[in-house]
Design an enzyme around this catalytic site. Structure first.
Site, PDB file in Angstrom:
ATOM      1  N   GLU A  64      35.230  35.280  40.788  1.00 61.07           N
ATOM      2  CA  GLU A  64      34.521  36.334  40.062  1.00 61.07           C
ATOM      3  C   GLU A  64      33.592  35.784  38.971  1.00 61.07           C
ATOM      4  OE1 GLU A  64      36.973  39.801  39.354  1.00 61.07           O
ATOM      5  OE2 GLU A  64      36.123  39.976  37.345  1.00 61.07           O
ATOM      6  N   ASP A  65      34.045  34.763  38.263  1.00 58.83           N
ATOM      7  CA  ASP A  65      33.324  34.365  37.045  1.00 58.83           C
ATOM      8  C   ASP A  65      32.708  32.975  37.064  1.00 58.83           C
ATOM      9  OD1 ASP A  65      33.891  36.796  35.834  1.00 58.83           O
ATOM     10  OD2 ASP A  65      35.761  36.088  34.951  1.00 58.83           O
TER      11      ASP A  65
END
Ligand code: ZN
Length: 180
Positions: A64-65
């Site tokens: 996700e990051d």
């Protein structure tokens, strides 16, 4: 590779991928503290000893990051770890409000492993908000965050009683401290 070696490799990999990222609390802790705390909660509070689930916890925010891809994770840690991480990964192409709604909608459909991981993610995030709030967050935003966390958590219930009890005590304290 042995379980401890895989776990430590995951910690090193996640630390490197999250390098330069910080938690949003006023003291701006290095981001890696959060995934390590999620894995610690799973094992210490949740009694989860399955190394794949603990590894997935350490890696849970990498897709996700960071630039990490699904194939990076499945090549290094196997397809089971990868599928748990994918289950708890938000689709960053969607607007934030939609992503938050989808977390509520998806929670009841997650695997048992991903549900327990997600419980610890919510516990870690809410205790961070209490212990070390972001300096630009007014009280009402903190209360909204706890309310949303509770709605997501409701969809995870049934997966781990010890984590549920820990969450309930935390939310009770949050409501008392935030006066909500
Ligand atoms: Zn997280």
């Amino acid at each position: 590779m042995g379980d401890s070696s895989r776990l430590l490799l995951a910690a090193k990999f996640a630390a490197r991928m999250h390098h330069g990222q910080f938690r949003k609390g006023a003291d701006a802790e290095p981001y890696i503290v959060h995934p390590l705390e999620v894995a610690r909660l799973l094992s210490t509070v949740g009694g989860v000893l399955d190394p794949d689930v603990l590894i997935a916890a350490i890696l849970h925010d990498t897709i996700e990051d960071t630039d990490t891809t699904e194939s990076d994770i499945s090549e290094m840690f196997g397809s089971r770890v990868c599928s748990i991480v994918v289950e708890v990964t938000d689709d960053k192409s969607l607007p934030k409000e939609r992503r938050k709604e989808l977390q509520e909608e998806h929670a009841p459909h997650l695997s048992h492993e991903a549900k327990q991981l997600k419980m610890c993610d919510k516990i870690s995030n809410i205790s961070d908000i209490l212990e070390n709030p972001p300096k630009d967050w007014p009280l009402e935003r903190m209360i909204e965050y706890v309310d949303w966390g509770e709605r997501v958590f409701a969809g995870l219930r049934g997966a781990n009683e010890d984590l549920e009890r820990h969450f309930d005590e935390l939310v009770e304290r949050a409501r008392r401290e935030l006066g909500a």
